[in-house]
Scaffold this motif. Structure first.
Motif, PDB file in Angstrom:
ATOM      1  N   MET A  63       0.828  -1.208   0.000  1.00 36.50           N
ATOM      2  CA  MET A  63       0.000   0.000   0.000  1.00 36.50           C
ATOM      3  C   MET A  63       0.864   1.260   0.000  1.00 36.50           C
ATOM      4  SD  MET A  63      -2.672   1.177   2.924  1.00 36.50           S
ATOM      5  CE  MET A  63      -1.415   1.493   4.148  1.00 36.50           C
ATOM      6  N   THR A  64       1.811   1.331   0.931  1.00 38.51           N
ATOM      7  CA  THR A  64       2.624   2.554   1.029  1.00 38.51           C
ATOM      8  C   THR A  64       3.515   2.719  -0.205  1.00 38.51           C
ATOM      9  OG1 THR A  64       4.126   1.271   2.413  1.00 38.51           O
ATOM     10  CG2 THR A  64       2.682   2.806   3.531  1.00 38.51           C
TER      11      THR A  64
ATOM     12  N   MET B  20       1.076  11.521   0.559  1.00 45.45           N
ATOM     13  CA  MET B  20       0.428  10.268   0.931  1.00 45.45           C
ATOM     14  C   MET B  20      -0.918  10.468   1.611  1.00 45.45           C
ATOM     15  SD  MET B  20       3.555   7.861   2.188  1.00 45.45           S
ATOM     16  CE  MET B  20       2.741   6.341   1.680  1.00 45.45           C
ATOM     17  N   LEU B  21      -1.084  11.593   2.289  1.00 44.59           N
ATOM     18  CA  LEU B  21      -2.307  11.775   3.075  1.00 44.59           C
ATOM     19  C   LEU B  21      -3.088  13.015   2.647  1.00 44.59           C
ATOM     20  CD1 LEU B  21      -0.540  11.022   6.451  1.00 44.59           C
ATOM     21  CD2 LEU B  21      -2.191   9.521   5.369  1.00 44.59           C
ATOM     22  N   ASP B  22      -2.507  13.780   1.719  1.00 42.14           N
ATOM     23  CA  ASP B  22      -3.146  14.983   1.205  1.00 42.14           C
ATOM     24  C   ASP B  22      -3.478  15.975   2.326  1.00 42.14           C
ATOM     25  OD1 ASP B  22      -4.171  16.613  -0.747  1.00 42.14           O
ATOM     26  OD2 ASP B  22      -6.160  15.685  -0.759  1.00 42.14           O
ATOM     27  N   MET B  23      -2.515  16.207   3.206  1.00 45.62           N
ATOM     28  CA  MET B  23      -2.773  17.186   4.267  1.00 45.62           C
ATOM     29  C   MET B  23      -1.508  17.950   4.655  1.00 45.62           C
ATOM     30  SD  MET B  23      -3.306  14.899   7.663  1.00 45.62           S
ATOM     31  CE  MET B  23      -4.532  13.884   6.867  1.00 45.62           C
ATOM     32  N   LEU B  66      -4.489   5.455  13.521  1.00 48.29           N
ATOM     33  CA  LEU B  66      -5.555   4.701  12.861  1.00 48.29           C
ATOM     34  C   LEU B  66      -6.140   5.492  11.692  1.00 48.29           C
ATOM     35  CD1 LEU B  66      -7.416   3.175  15.953  1.00 48.29           C
ATOM     36  CD2 LEU B  66      -5.724   2.072  14.484  1.00 48.29           C
ATOM     37  N   GLU B  67      -6.280   6.802  11.889  1.00 44.77           N
ATOM     38  CA  GLU B  67      -6.845   7.659  10.844  1.00 44.77           C
ATOM     39  C   GLU B  67      -5.919   7.733   9.630  1.00 44.77           C
ATOM     40  OE1 GLU B  67      -9.912   8.772  11.001  1.00 44.77           O
ATOM     41  OE2 GLU B  67      -9.778   9.867   9.078  1.00 44.77           O
ATOM     42  N   MET B  68      -4.605   7.815   9.889  1.00 49.09           N
ATOM     43  CA  MET B  68      -3.628   7.869   8.787  1.00 49.09           C
ATOM     44  C   MET B  68      -3.753   6.630   7.906  1.00 49.09           C
ATOM     45  SD  MET B  68      -0.227   9.151  10.790  1.00 49.09           S
ATOM     46  CE  MET B  68       0.964   8.814   9.484  1.00 49.09           C
ATOM     47  N   VAL B  69      -3.828   5.474   8.549  1.00 50.01           N
ATOM     48  CA  VAL B  69      -3.889   4.224   7.782  1.00 50.01           C
ATOM     49  C   VAL B  69      -5.254   4.083   7.101  1.00 50.01           C
ATOM     50  CG1 VAL B  69      -3.583   1.725   7.877  1.00 50.01           C
ATOM     51  CG2 VAL B  69      -2.155   3.198   9.287  1.00 50.01           C
ATOM     52  N   LYS B  70      -6.281   4.627   7.734  1.00 48.07           N
ATOM     53  CA  LYS B  70      -7.615   4.609   7.111  1.00 48.07           C
ATOM     54  C   LYS B  70      -7.593   5.433   5.818  1.00 48.07           C
ATOM     55  CE  LYS B  70     -12.334   6.085   7.710  1.00 48.07           C
ATOM     56  NZ  LYS B  70     -13.230   6.937   8.499  1.00 48.07           N
ATOM     57  N   ILE B  71      -6.955   6.591   5.865  1.00 47.75           N
ATOM     58  CA  ILE B  71      -6.873   7.442   4.669  1.00 47.75           C
ATOM     59  C   ILE B  71      -6.129   6.712   3.544  1.00 47.75           C
ATOM     60  CG2 ILE B  71      -5.854   9.576   3.734  1.00 47.75           C
ATOM     61  CD1 ILE B  71      -6.396  10.846   6.508  1.00 47.75           C
ATOM     62  N   MET B  72      -5.036   6.058   3.899  1.00 46.49           N
ATOM     63  CA  MET B  72      -4.237   5.389   2.873  1.00 46.49           C
ATOM     64  C   MET B  72      -4.930   4.152   2.310  1.00 46.49           C
ATOM     65  SD  MET B  72      -0.301   5.642   4.114  1.00 46.49           S
ATOM     66  CE  MET B  72      -0.477   5.271   5.836  1.00 46.49           C
ATOM     67  N   LEU B  88       2.792   2.498   9.389  1.00 45.17           N
ATOM     68  CA  LEU B  88       3.411   3.652  10.055  1.00 45.17           C
ATOM     69  C   LEU B  88       4.935   3.605   9.893  1.00 45.17           C
ATOM     70  CD1 LEU B  88       1.457   3.858  13.425  1.00 45.17           C
ATOM     71  CD2 LEU B  88       1.226   5.374  11.455  1.00 45.17           C
ATOM     72  N   GLY B  89       5.484   2.414  10.055  1.00 41.20           N
ATOM     73  CA  GLY B  89       6.927   2.227   9.883  1.00 41.20           C
ATOM     74  C   GLY B  89       7.368   2.635   8.489  1.00 41.20           C
ATOM     75  N   GLU B  90       6.547   2.252   7.488  1.00 43.91           N
ATOM     76  CA  GLU B  90       6.879   2.588   6.103  1.00 43.91           C
ATOM     77  C   GLU B  90       6.814   4.091   5.858  1.00 43.91           C
ATOM     78  OE1 GLU B  90       8.178   1.112   3.607  1.00 43.91           O
ATOM     79  OE2 GLU B  90       8.329  -0.777   4.668  1.00 43.91           O
ATOM     80  N   VAL B  91       5.777   4.728   6.411  1.00 46.43           N
ATOM     81  CA  VAL B  91       5.639   6.185   6.229  1.00 46.43           C
ATOM     82  C   VAL B  91       6.881   6.883   6.805  1.00 46.43           C
ATOM     83  CG1 VAL B  91       4.310   8.234   6.888  1.00 46.43           C
ATOM     84  CG2 VAL B  91       3.115   6.173   6.140  1.00 46.43           C
ATOM     85  N   ALA B  92       7.271   6.476   8.007  1.00 46.70           N
ATOM     86  CA  ALA B  92       8.457   7.070   8.637  1.00 46.70           C
ATOM     87  C   ALA B  92       9.707   6.780   7.802  1.00 46.70           C
ATOM     88  CB  ALA B  92       8.622   6.525  10.049  1.00 46.70           C
TER      89      ALA B  92
END
Lengths: 88, 155
Positions: A63-64, B20-23, B66-72, B88-92
């Motif tokens: 996904m990411t 990734m999150l449009d914010m 939870l909201e971040m992953v919901k958006i993605m 979350l690990g991947e985003v970081a």
């Protein structure tokens, strides 16, 4: 999915060749690295079985990677094509 | 710690959140803290090696994670499971990678170690006697923070 990854990337790389995309080598390398990672996951899943944890990890990674790749790298191709059309 | 090094991580965070999150991400008041403590529900630790050596700790409250992953993913997330913590690990990790790219503009070559996800509050991650910089950040889905400790090597 392993087959589809290869099929899709080949298709996209062919398109990049057609349009003389200048960053094609970088983009190809990113695709190759991702293919390797998918193969590595396939190997782990085959050897260790389809545990829920591994599947969730793979899902999150897919996904990411996709969001980032489509949002950044593929977007650049679009920008290149648009800029080129503007010149013609 | 130099402002340009800190900024490389801040701008990478802004960039990745936008993409990734449009914010947007807004910076609060910086603070020097004695200890690097995972003070949030979901924390991701990145190790930095190369011209800079140190650690970056991202801390997200449960609801925001939870909201971040919901958006993605487009899926409702109920708890921080392997899917959420890996994401979350991947985003970081992506933020770290982009920051490393930004740092090359300042003649700084760094590598990012694979992310470590730490679930649960108040686990001290002390690795240096020096103080680290805490950057509180605001988004439309909640507040999180980044704790940065960086030392220049051999310069």
């Amino acid at each position: 999915m392993q087959e589809y990854v290869v099929y899709h990337f080949d298709d996209e790389e062919r398109y990049q060749e057609e349009i003389n995309y200048p960053d094609i080598e970088v983009h190809k390398r990113v695709h190759a690295e991702f293919k390797e990672e998918i193969n590595e996951y396939a190997r782990i899943l085959e050897e260790e079985g389809f545990t829920e944890e591994k599947i969730q990890e793979l899902g999150a990674r897919l996904m990411t990677w996709l969001i980032m790749h489509v949002g950044k790298a593929d977007q650049k191709i679009g920008e290149y094509v648009k800029a080129r059309e503007g010149v013609q | 710690m130099k402002a340009e090094h800190i900024n490389a991580f801040y701008t990478a965070t802004q960039e990745v959140f936008r993409l990734m999150l449009d914010m947007e991400v807004e910076k609060g008041n910086l603070e020097l803290v004695e200890d690097m403590v995972s003070s949030n529900d979901a924390n991701v630790l990145l190790g930095i090696t190369g011209d800079l050596k140190g650690s970056i700790l991202f801390g997200f409250p449960n609801k925001m994670a939870l909201e971040m992953v919901k958006i993605m993913s487009g899926m409702e997330m109920k708890k921080i499971d392997t899917f959420v913590s890996s994401a979350l690990g991947e985003v970081a990790n992506i933020i770290g990678g982009n920051a490393a790219t930004n740092l090359t503009n300042h003649d700084c070559i760094c590598d990012i170690a694979p992310p470590q996800v730490i679930i649960g509050k108040y686990k001290s991650i002390s690795m240096a006697s020096e103080r680290s910089l805490l950057i509180p950040l605001k988004t439309e889905i909640g507040e999180f923070d980044i704790n940065i400790f960086l030392a220049e090597m051999g310069k």
